[in-house]
Design a protein around this motif. Sequence first.
Motif, short mmCIF file in Angstrom:
data_model
loop_
_atom_site.label_atom_id
_atom_site.label_comp_id
_atom_site.label_asym_id
_atom_site.label_seq_id
_atom_site.Cartn_x
_atom_site.Cartn_y
_atom_site.Cartn_z
N ASN A 68 0.82 -1.20 0.00
CA ASN A 68 0.00 0.00 0.00
C ASN A 68 0.86 1.25 0.00
OD1 ASN A 68 -2.68 -1.17 0.20
ND2 ASN A 68 -1.98 -1.93 2.17
N PHE A 69 0.31 2.32 -0.54
CA PHE A 69 1.02 3.57 -0.63
C PHE A 69 0.62 4.43 0.56
CE2 PHE A 69 1.49 1.67 -4.62
CZ PHE A 69 2.50 2.30 -5.32
N GLY A 70 1.53 4.55 1.52
CA GLY A 70 1.22 5.15 2.79
C GLY A 70 0.75 6.59 2.73
N ALA A 71 1.44 7.42 1.95
CA ALA A 71 1.07 8.83 1.89
C ALA A 71 -0.31 9.02 1.28
CB ALA A 71 2.11 9.61 1.08
N ILE A 72 -0.65 8.22 0.29
CA ILE A 72 -1.99 8.31 -0.31
C ILE A 72 -3.04 7.92 0.71
CG2 ILE A 72 -3.51 7.40 -2.11
CD1 ILE A 72 -1.10 7.08 -3.90
N ASP A 73 -2.77 6.87 1.48
CA ASP A 73 -3.71 6.46 2.53
C ASP A 73 -3.89 7.57 3.56
OD1 ASP A 73 -4.02 4.01 1.32
OD2 ASP A 73 -2.46 3.04 2.52
N LEU A 74 -2.81 8.22 3.94
CA LEU A 74 -2.88 9.31 4.91
C LEU A 74 -3.73 10.46 4.38
CD1 LEU A 74 -1.98 10.62 7.57
CD2 LEU A 74 0.06 11.43 6.37
N PHE A 75 -3.51 10.82 3.13
CA PHE A 75 -4.26 11.94 2.56
C PHE A 75 -5.71 11.57 2.27
CE2 PHE A 75 -0.25 14.07 2.23
CZ PHE A 75 -0.58 15.41 2.21
N LYS A 76 -6.01 10.29 2.20
CA LYS A 76 -7.41 9.90 2.04
C LYS A 76 -8.22 10.27 3.27
CE LYS A 76 -7.44 6.22 -1.41
NZ LYS A 76 -7.76 4.81 -1.70
#
Length: 357
Positions: free
Chosen positions: A16-24
């Motif tokens: 998983n792409f951590g930064a994308i998950d955070l910004f979600k």
Amino acid sequence: MVRSENRKLVTDTDGNFGAIDLFKIISAIIVIAIHTNPFSSIASGMTGRVIRLIYEFPVPFFFIASGFFLQKKISECMDHKEINACIIKNAKNLIIMYLLWEFIYMPFTLYGMQLNGNTSILYKIRSYVHSLLFIGKFYYSHHLWYMIAAIWAVVLLGLFYAWKISKKQQWILSIILFLSGVIFSTDNPIKDLPILSICSSFYTKIFGLGGVVYSLLYYQIGMLTYRWYKSDDNKPKRKYLIVSFLIGIGGIWLGTECKNLFIPLYVMPLFWMIIELPAMRWKGLFYVRKISGCMYFSHLLFMWVGERIVGALYKGSMPEIPLFLVTATMSFLFGILCLELSNVWRRLKNRKEYKLI
């Protein structure tokens, strides 16, 4: 497989792409703020323009992220048949989720139908089916337009792959659809021109004033961004991204009827910046992604509950900040509950499969 570059965001365990998950989850919170309006007291002048810029980010970000991960899945396919199966599976999942949340919000939809006056039952059913297929906006569940927009984007992408339409032709069609939305779904004087007025009438009969046609271009941007990410040579030049970002901000800042035209130019460089962030290897980000989805889809339900709670506490008045806090907190807790129930169901399913073996 984990890449060695510092900009790599893939975790060792689940890819998983951590930064994308955070910004979600940040984007889900921003959407809640859009609907509860906690900054209404300062939403004027320069501050109001900054808030408007922030508010324009989350939904395009969701679309671009969806396109990014769809391209990731497509890139893992071995042949054209697998690509078609991948897209069909993605579309089926979106349809199931859309119908599930529409069922959850059905009491509000039925109540909204009653508010329309003495229209016939046949008219209400026809209007409901039309909105379900092409608009996705109902009473207290207007945010579900995102789902039908995503479904149409994936369906069209599936047709593009099935008909072997080139990338260039896909982009041309995506831009045409996007521009039609910019022109016909806003109070733009251009649509009143003799020729365009006919197209505008046709557009509004199908899509209303919704933005369903915007999604395909955002999906294309997300898919292109993934190809950039995986390429060693074909990277976007930083100076072009900066120019795109500044033009996008300028167009939105002016607040014209055509501001939607500038949103892709504003969000695309930000998305690339997000995936360029240093690696985030906290495994909890995977759960954050799951929670953010539940927050987005459930927040209007809890906003309705929050209005009753806040209204009772403040004796009929409706201060926006408490409403925002109540809605965000309840949506977050609901997301955790859904995550726990999902984990329990997965464990029970695995235990049953183990016993069968």
